[in-house]
Design an enzyme around this catalytic site. Structure first.
Site, PDB file in Angstrom:
ATOM      1  N   TRP A   1       0.831  -1.218  -0.182  1.00 54.66           N
ATOM      2  CA  TRP A   1      -0.128  -0.130  -0.158  1.00 54.66           C
ATOM      3  C   TRP A   1       0.899   1.292  -0.001  1.00 54.66           C
ATOM      4  CZ3 TRP A   1      -4.203  -1.174  -2.109  1.00 54.66           C
ATOM      5  CH2 TRP A   1      -5.032  -2.307  -1.736  1.00 54.66           C
TER       6      TRP A   1
ATOM      7  N   ASP B   1      -1.610   6.766   6.399  1.00 51.24           N
ATOM      8  CA  ASP B   1      -2.553   5.795   6.059  1.00 51.24           C
ATOM      9  C   ASP B   1      -2.837   4.665   7.410  1.00 51.24           C
ATOM     10  OD1 ASP B   1      -3.970   3.631   5.343  1.00 51.24           O
ATOM     11  OD2 ASP B   1      -3.041   3.358   3.452  1.00 51.24           O
TER      12      ASP B   1
ATOM     13  N   LYS C   1     -11.798  -1.719   7.066  1.00 52.05           N
ATOM     14  CA  LYS C   1     -10.924  -2.676   7.826  1.00 52.05           C
ATOM     15  C   LYS C   1     -11.229  -2.748   9.217  1.00 52.05           C
ATOM     16  CE  LYS C   1      -8.623  -3.033   3.919  1.00 52.05           C
ATOM     17  NZ  LYS C   1      -7.460  -2.322   3.329  1.00 52.05           N
TER      18      LYS C   1
HETATM   19  C1  LIG Z   1      -7.123  -2.054   1.974  1.00 53.68           C
HETATM   20  C2  LIG Z   1      -5.929  -0.764   2.100  1.00 53.68           C
HETATM   21  C3  LIG Z   1      -5.944   0.219   1.258  1.00 53.68           C
HETATM   22  C4  LIG Z   1      -6.736   0.323   0.100  1.00 53.68           C
HETATM   23  O1  LIG Z   1      -7.804   0.606   0.507  1.00 53.68           O
HETATM   24  P1  LIG Z   1      -8.930   0.998  -0.782  1.00 53.68           P
HETATM   25  O2  LIG Z   1     -10.202   1.611   0.105  1.00 53.68           O
HETATM   26  O3  LIG Z   1      -9.360  -0.544  -1.291  1.00 53.68           O
HETATM   27  O4  LIG Z   1      -8.590   1.671  -1.749  1.00 53.68           O
HETATM   28  C5  LIG Z   1      -4.843   1.011   1.603  1.00 53.68           C
HETATM   29  N1  LIG Z   1      -4.177   1.046   2.739  1.00 53.68           N
HETATM   30  C6  LIG Z   1      -4.261   0.183   3.481  1.00 53.68           C
HETATM   31  C7  LIG Z   1      -3.373   0.104   4.606  1.00 53.68           C
HETATM   32  C8  LIG Z   1      -5.084  -0.971   3.416  1.00 53.68           C
HETATM   33  O5  LIG Z   1      -5.283  -2.027   4.306  1.00 53.68           O
END
Ligand SMILES: *Cc1c(COP(=O)(O)O)cnc(C)c1O
Length: 360
Positions: A101, A171, A195
């Protein structure tokens, strides 16, 4: 009704209480005679929902007044573009690459300026967090970017990097509200809610107000400009109303549970049950450096692909589902987010014990 223990990395398990409440309100939300799904985003009822959700989130995280809370769409992945478009004034940003990511965010940022990988753990399949105490941070860097909990690899920053005074952008998709976050240490902290918070469709971004300006990359789409969203309190266009409503319920559930300190302790306790088992097992082992272990995502392997597959299949039959590891790592991964009860982890561990004995 038969519920399973769902170890999916995301979309992921939600608190049963929240699902039950939502079910009870499905046909008639508090006397409105309609579901929140059917409701105008300009209605009084929805205005109350989004305002209350924001306030509860502010209470949980102790968000200072000089930070905006935005409810956005496009997933965390869309922020990979929005962040450089909004923040790159000098056209330079430093990225710490601790997984797929972070790498995707870094690659996307290259479209809008000079993105520099100042550290990486790719040399060892992202199984650790690099030392970030003295990185070659660019003097012109507009921000330093991290992915705080690496959902796929199961590592987590236990201390934030030394950004040498630069803005930190993080993030937190897979560790959002798993523990208290010290919001003031960040310029932006954001994550997709699917998540650890709610249903897919919402990204929550907590942004320091001085970073919300008109001085953005001129090519920035209106919708991706933070100021567009901030000026309209996330109601510039139709937001994902139902998903925001569910997030609001999760915030209330977290408050009822005792807040984020309590959740952090519960999460540590759950993760310890699994890690302690892995550390003494002769069949299973964790795949990351111990001091960098995530309490949310726990990857493990047997070292034998066929045995891994057998484990995943038999676990599913026992009601322990979505334990297959990410395709890039293989093996297994148990995501044990806030809503995963301790009994789920205990059941997993006792299943692992039985499997180990039966297949020794
Ligand atoms: C799942 C995830 C993403 C991507 O998320 P989307 O909403 O599908 O774009 C980005 N960063 C992390 C840490 C993730 O776990």
């Amino acid at each position: 009704m038969s519920r399973v223990y769902n170890f999916s990395a995301g979309p992921a398990v939600l608190p049963e209480e929240v699902l039950q409440e939502a079910a009870a309100e499905m046909m008639d939300y508090r006397g409105t005679g309609m579901s929140v799904m059917e409701m105008s985003h300009r209605s009084k009822a929805f205005d109350d929902i989004i305002k209350e959700a924001e306030q509860d989130l502010r209470d949980l995280l102790h968000i200072p007044d000089n930070y905006k809370v935005l409810f956005l769409q496009g997933g965390a992945s869309q922020q990979f573009a929005a962040i450089p478009m909004n923040l790159m004034k000098n056209g330079v940003a430093d990225y710490i690459i601790t997984g797929q990511w972070a790498k995707k965010a870094y690659q996307e940022a290259q479209k809008y300026g000079k993105a520099v990988a100042v550290a990486s753990s790719e040399d060892e399949t992202f199984s650790y967090i690099p030392d970030c105490s003295d990185l070659p941070i660019d003097e012109d860097a507009d921000y330093v970017y991290i992915c705080e909990n690496n959902t796929i690899y199961g590592t987590k920053f236990k201390t934030l990097p030394n950004t040498k005074g630069k803005i930190l952008v993080s993030d937190v998709s897979s560790c959002f509200l798993a523990e208290p976050h010290d919001v003031e240490k960040y310029g932006i902290l954001y994550g997709g809610v699917q998540k650890n918070i709610g249903p897919a469709g919402v990204v929550i971004s907590i942004i320091r107000e001085d970073l919300i300006t008109d001085d953005v990359n001129p090519a920035t789409p209106t919708m991706l400009k933070f100021k567009t969203q901030a000026d309209k309190d996330s109601l510039y266009n139709t937001p994902p109303c139902y998903a925001i409503y569910i997030c609001g319920k999760v915030f209330k559930w977290l408050k009822k549970m005792g807040g984020l300190e309590v959740m952090a302790a519960k999460n540590e306790e759950k993760a310890k049950i699994l890690y302690d088992f892995l550390d003494q097992s002769k069949m299973f082992r964790g795949t990351v450096r111990k001091e960098d272990r995530s309490v949310m995502n726990v990857p493990f392997v047997t070292g034998d692909k066929d045995l891994d597959a057998k484990f995943v299949a038999e676990a599913a039959k026992a009601g322990l589902v979505n334990l297959k590891g990410h395709r890039s790592v293989g093996g297994m991964r148990a995501s044990i987010y806030n809503a995963m009860p301790k009994e789920g982890v205990e059941k997993l561990v006792s299943f692992m014990k039985e499997f180990e004995e039966a297949n020794a």
